[in-house]
Scaffold this motif. Structure first.
Motif, PDB file in Angstrom:
ATOM      1  N   PHE A  64       0.819  -1.220   0.000  1.00 41.39           N
ATOM      2  CA  PHE A  64       0.000   0.000   0.000  1.00 41.39           C
ATOM      3  C   PHE A  64       0.850   1.266   0.000  1.00 41.39           C
ATOM      4  N   VAL A  65       2.157   1.156  -0.200  1.00 43.90           N
ATOM      5  CA  VAL A  65       3.046   2.310  -0.054  1.00 43.90           C
ATOM      6  C   VAL A  65       2.680   3.454  -0.999  1.00 43.90           C
ATOM      7  N   PRO A  66       2.379   3.217  -2.293  1.00 43.12           N
ATOM      8  CA  PRO A  66       1.997   4.348  -3.146  1.00 43.12           C
ATOM      9  C   PRO A  66       0.801   5.127  -2.598  1.00 43.12           C
ATOM     10  N   ASP A  67      -0.185   4.429  -2.046  1.00 46.75           N
ATOM     11  CA  ASP A  67      -1.350   5.108  -1.481  1.00 46.75           C
ATOM     12  C   ASP A  67      -0.996   5.834  -0.188  1.00 46.75           C
ATOM     13  N   ILE A  68      -0.179   5.200   0.652  1.00 49.82           N
ATOM     14  CA  ILE A  68       0.199   5.817   1.923  1.00 49.82           C
ATOM     15  C   ILE A  68       0.939   7.124   1.682  1.00 49.82           C
ATOM     16  N   LEU A  69       1.829   7.136   0.682  1.00 41.47           N
ATOM     17  CA  LEU A  69       2.653   8.319   0.446  1.00 41.47           C
ATOM     18  C   LEU A  69       1.883   9.470  -0.179  1.00 41.47           C
ATOM     19  N   THR A  70       0.657   9.249  -0.617  1.00 44.33           N
ATOM     20  CA  THR A  70      -0.167  10.391  -1.039  1.00 44.33           C
ATOM     21  C   THR A  70      -0.642  11.197   0.170  1.00 44.33           C
ATOM     22  N   GLN A  71      -0.622  10.574   1.354  1.00 45.49           N
ATOM     23  CA  GLN A  71      -1.088  11.233   2.582  1.00 45.49           C
ATOM     24  C   GLN A  71       0.041  11.559   3.555  1.00 45.49           C
ATOM     25  N   TRP A  72       1.128  10.814   3.474  1.00 48.53           N
ATOM     26  CA  TRP A  72       2.225  10.907   4.460  1.00 48.53           C
ATOM     27  C   TRP A  72       3.531  10.827   3.698  1.00 48.53           C
TER      28      TRP A  72
END
Length: 414
Positions: free
Chosen positions: A102-110
């Motif tokens: 899920f890293v690509p999605d997480i890095l959109t927020q953090w």
């Protein structure tokens, strides 16, 4: 279409709609023989379903369905990591996470790292432990350079800090306990604080007052970036330098309820392998305003919901023992040790790190204070006073695999 509405008195802390489509999750759970009978009736209703109508999902439920999940993804050619959150080699507590974690999605927020950063990853690698791989992936997706190092022993710290500085390290990731251990080793060896580190990334346990104090004293300019979750849920929320300690902002696809003060997670990400619908993560929490000024509430994690001890037929909690000990100004930190649990000779120890001005009779006075306040313990140990003791230690015990400092350690006597 079956829809779900979050209860109005427990708003989701993330922006966006409070109505989510749970039909895919229901279909997946109804297709797993071990739990199908719980979820098939909801698919048959043809109406909207509220969260409070659905059953809670436990860790034991996930263990039960794991072989069926594994079979499903093997048939679907889905790539995944298999990680463990605990257990034993014969009965591990396993979880399946998509290959991108899920890293690509997480890095959109953090976004804790930039392409200018060099991060030293001191989480322990291997043995089904997930955090080391996760932070390697965060660095790679951010365009940063990663020193995938692994854990450090105290004696190695001065040597390797020199190595880190020479390689341009700007960031460090680890548990709060690992960060504290590194800074303590610096202080003991006389090594100058590693002020070249200007970012600290952490997960796995609370950022406790002891670590907070060390960081403020030795790395006052370092920004802190944390994530909260579990091996089953993966990252639920994130925090940044302006956030209140141990307060996290929920990712858009992670829905949080508080049921009797316990954190319950529903993951609606389409790539999630674990079918988490009202999953009891095992922590207590509350929704609060965050110091960063976000307009939506953050999730403050208050500690474990499942650390009860049955000691000599009396139920206690590790939290109440530690809180009573740490209320004494002569105690810096405390930990509960349960030896030979269940045996006739089982013992309970409260290990404490004493303050520099602690009185000589601290073990006696603290024992008396705990027995006075935790009255159930007094009755349990009346016939065998030696079964409950206070020990002064120089450091608390770490979990050798995760390098966290657990509030409760249960093990055989040495």
């Amino acid at each position: 279409m079956t829809a779900l509405e979050a209860p109005s008195d427990r708003p989701s802390p993330d922006p966006g709609s409070h109505t989510i489509d749970i039909a895919p999750l229901l279909r997946r759970l109804a297709g797993l023989p071990s739990v199908a009978d719980r979820y098939l009736p909801f698919l048959a209703t043809g109406r909207s379903v509220t969260l409070s109508e659905l059953p809670l999902l436990s860790k034991s439920d996930l263990e039960l369905v794991f072989p069926e999940l594994l079979q499903q993804i093997r048939q679907n050619d889905t790539s995944a990591y298999l990680y463990a959150s605990g257990g034993t080699t014969s009965a591990p507590k396993l979880s399946l996470i998509p290959a991108d974690m899920f890293v690509p999605d997480i890095l959109t927020q953090w976004r804790p790292l930039s392409s200018n950063d060099v991060i030293a990853n001191i989480y322990s690698p291997g043995r089904l432990w997930s955090s080391h791989n996760f932070f390697n992936a965060v660095a790679a997706e951010s365009g940063a350079i990663c020193l995938a190092f692994g854990s450090l022993d105290d004696k190695e710290v001065p040597q390797w800090l020199e190595f880190f500085e020479q390689r341009g390290v700007t960031a460090l990731d680890g548990t709060a306990s690992q960060i504290a251990q590194l800074l303590e080793a610096c202080a003991r060896s006389g090594h100058r604080p590693p002020q070249f580190i200007n970012k600290l990334l952490w997960t796995g346990e609370a950022f406790d007052e002891h670590t907070d104090r060390l960081v403020r004293e030795l790395l006052p300019e370092a920004d802190r970036y944390g994530v909260y979750g579990s091996t089953e849920t993966w990252v639920v929320g994130h925090s940044g330098p302006s956030c209140s300690t141990n307060v996290f902002h929920t990712l858009p696809y992670q829905r949080v309820e508080l049921v009797g003060g316990e954190i319950v997670i529903t993951n609606i990400h389409p790539q999630a392998i674990n079918p988490l619908l009202r999953y009891r993560i095992g922590d207590r929490g509350e929704h609060v305003d965050c110091g960063c000024g976000a307009t939506t509430p953050g999730l403050r994690v208050l500690g474990r919901a499942d650390t009860q001890i049955k000691f000599r037929s009396v139920l206690l909690t590790a939290e109440e023992l530690v809180a009573t000990a740490e209320a004494d100004p002569a105690v810096r930190r405390a930990q509960v040790i349960l030896l030979d649990h269940g045996a006739a000779e089982e013992r309970l120890i409260v290990s404490v790190i004493a303050a520099t001005n602690a009185p000589e009779d601290l073990t006696d006075t603290l024992r008396a204070q705990i027995l006075s306040e935790v009255y159930r313990l007094a009755s349990a140990t009346a016939s065998d006073p030696a079964s409950f003791t206070i020990e002064i230690v120089s450091r608390l015990e770490l979990n050798p695999r995760t390098h966290k400092t657990p509030i409760l350690v249960s093990r055989p006597s040495k």
